[in-house]
Design a protein around this motif. Structure first.
Motif, PDB file in Angstrom:
ATOM      1  N   SER A  25     -83.640 134.859 -94.723  1.00  0.00           N
ATOM      2  CA  SER A  25     -83.443 134.932 -93.268  1.00  0.00           C
ATOM      3  C   SER A  25     -82.617 136.150 -92.881  1.00  0.00           C
ATOM      4  O   SER A  25     -82.940 136.862 -91.930  1.00  0.00           O
ATOM      5  CB  SER A  25     -82.768 133.653 -92.763  1.00  0.00           C
ATOM      6  OG  SER A  25     -83.584 132.536 -92.974  1.00  0.00           O
ATOM      7  N   GLU A  28     -84.756 139.388 -93.372  1.00  0.00           N
ATOM      8  CA  GLU A  28     -85.750 139.604 -92.313  1.00  0.00           C
ATOM      9  C   GLU A  28     -85.077 140.022 -91.014  1.00  0.00           C
ATOM     10  O   GLU A  28     -85.589 140.880 -90.290  1.00  0.00           O
ATOM     11  CB  GLU A  28     -86.592 138.340 -92.124  1.00  0.00           C
ATOM     12  CG  GLU A  28     -87.435 137.956 -93.342  1.00  0.00           C
ATOM     13  CD  GLU A  28     -88.362 139.074 -93.791  1.00  0.00           C
ATOM     14  OE1 GLU A  28     -88.837 139.850 -92.947  1.00  0.00           O
ATOM     15  OE2 GLU A  28     -88.603 139.175 -95.018  1.00  0.00           O
ATOM     16  N   ARG A  32     -85.541 143.593 -89.074  1.00  0.00           N
ATOM     17  CA  ARG A  32     -85.917 143.575 -87.655  1.00  0.00           C
ATOM     18  C   ARG A  32     -84.976 144.451 -86.834  1.00  0.00           C
ATOM     19  O   ARG A  32     -85.408 145.225 -85.973  1.00  0.00           O
ATOM     20  CB  ARG A  32     -85.907 142.136 -87.138  1.00  0.00           C
ATOM     21  CG  ARG A  32     -86.436 141.994 -85.711  1.00  0.00           C
ATOM     22  CD  ARG A  32     -86.665 140.539 -85.344  1.00  0.00           C
ATOM     23  NE  ARG A  32     -85.414 139.775 -85.279  1.00  0.00           N
ATOM     24  CZ  ARG A  32     -85.063 138.846 -86.155  1.00  0.00           C
ATOM     25  NH1 ARG A  32     -85.852 138.561 -87.191  1.00  0.00           N
ATOM     26  NH2 ARG A  32     -83.933 138.177 -86.013  1.00  0.00           N
TER      27      ARG A  32
END
Length: 431
Positions: A25, A28, A32
């Motif tokens: 998590s 990512e 981003r």
């Protein structure tokens, strides 16, 4: 044929896999946020080596061929990524001109052009192949064994635009690394997007700049995951303007080999690795007649000197001075059946879209696999990038291993973004 993971069920590579999965998590989210600040290269391919104790990229291409090795199952990802990339650059785009490499093309490279054409056709674009090779003077259609055909057409340069007869593209996609230099026909284009930009080509680009940027990205991701960045980063250094004919710069190469080998030896000792460390010497930009030279100790430096002498003796045209990079050699412990293999990851925009194993029978775990006779076995990225399996024991799941490959591939893509921003001749500089 399914890639067979043979790495041990204990050791740093599986500890790294566990950290990657535990940090999924955060990883990512980090990517981003990075893509909010940086523009991804249009497309890349990244060669990765899994040594069993570390996982590192060893080469990142900004004008990748080999798209023909992506399977039909990978096409939806590639098409979606192509749509995202084009929409950000030229949302109203209708026509795309692809500029291939100059010279005679192999059947493999022509199949690569056919696949690129298919991807962008499916993304809603009219695609034509325009050659800047002076030898291409008329439209030529070539039939491929697969049943596809490829049509190469000579480009037409107006005062400020590039196109074909009755074809005016919004966007021009280079599948040509400009190793021979930047031709004037590609310069000073007006209101046309040229991708990748000219400064991504070898006249400007340096592999050492890329791996310097990659080292910075690896440090940041390593800190995020709580791991030693060396586990995902190959150590390297460079020597500029080495004149092999005059022996100028050879001292630099010898010194850098000693420095990088010493650093690698310390890391091997730290992790209790029993393998013998090595480095590779390769051109810092493009390719060079010297090829890739492997050095394990001081004795190998004499072999390097002998190889240089063989290259330079009796030449009518002397070798030009060239920059070289000294990079930590990374073993590969992957196999497809009994053959040594290494994963190659393909990206477009900010997405991993597919990949394959490069396989070459008869090669050792410390040798390059990018050579005549290589075979290609697809990686199952249509599953692996979507469905990693966090609860599975490290080392036991191919999807988890492939997800880790994708993380390292995207890290190299991010480094390429840093690299292109740093070398952009049109970038604004602030005091």
């Amino acid at each position: 044929m399914v890639p067979h993971l043979i790495t041990a069920l204990t050791g740093p590579i599986n500890e790294l896999e566990q950290r990657v999965l535990d940090s999924m998590s955060a990883i990512e989210r980090w990517f981003r946020l990075e893509w909010m600040e940086h523009t991804p290269p249009f497309y890349t391919s990244v060669d990765i080596r899994n040594a069993g104790f570390k996982l590192s990229p060893v080469s990142t291409r900004l004008f990748p061929s080999g798209w023909n090795y992506l399977t039909p199952e990978m096409m939806p990802l590639a098409v979606q990524a192509a749509m995202a990339a084009i929409e950000k650059i030229c949302p109203e785009a209708r026509n795309l001109l692809v500029i291939p490499e100059n010279g005679d093309h192999s059947a493999r490279y022509l199949a690569n052009l056919a696949q690129l054409t298919r991807i962008f056709n499916m993304a809603g674009l009219n695609v034509r192949l325009g050659s800047i090779d002076p030898a291409v003077k008329q439209s030529t259609t070539i039939q491929l064994a697969s049943g596809d055909s490829v049509t190469l057409e000579p480009v037409i340069r107006s005062k400020r635009r590039l196109g074909l007869k009755d074809f005016d593209p919004c966007t021009i996609l280079l599948n040509n690394d400009l190793d021979a230099g930047v031709p004037g026909i590609l310069e000073d284009l007006f209101e046309q997007y040229l991708l990748p930009p000219l400064h991504a080509g070898w006249p400007t680009r340096r592999k050492s700049n890329h791996f310097k940027a990659y080292e910075e990205a690896a440090k940041r991701l390593g800190k995020l995951m709580g791991v030693d960045p060396w586990l995902i980063n190959p150590l390297s250094d460079k020597c500029e303007e080495v004149d092999l004919a005059q022996d100028t710069g050879m001292d630099c190469l010898r010194n850098q080999v000693d420095v990088v080998l010493s650093k690698v030896r310390r890391k091997y000792k730290e992790y209790g690795i029993k393998e013998k460390p090595f480095v590779v010497i390769k051109a810092d930009h493009g390719t060079h007649e010297l090829g890739i030279v492997t050095v394990r100790d001081a004795k190998d430096l004499q072999a390097l000197t002998d190889r240089v002498k063989t290259l330079t003796d009796g030449r009518k045209k002397p070798l030009s001075p060239h920059g070289f990079m000294v990079q930590e050699g990374v073993l590969t412990q992957e196999r497809v059946n009994d053959a040594v293999a290494e994963p190659v990851i393909y990206t477009m925009d900010r997405y991993v879209v597919g990949g394959y194993y490069r396989v070459l029978e008869g090669r050792g775990v410390d040798e390059t696999l990018e050579a005549p006779g290589s075979g290609y076995v697809p990686l199952a990225f249509e599953h692996s990038t979507q469905l990693p399996q966090p609860g599975v024991k490290p080392g036991a799941s191919a999807p988890n291993r492939f997800y880790m490959y994708g993380v390292v591939g995207r890290l190299a893509m991010l480094a390429a973004s840093y690299e292109l921003e740093a070398t952009d001749p049109d970038a604004e500089v602030y005091d």
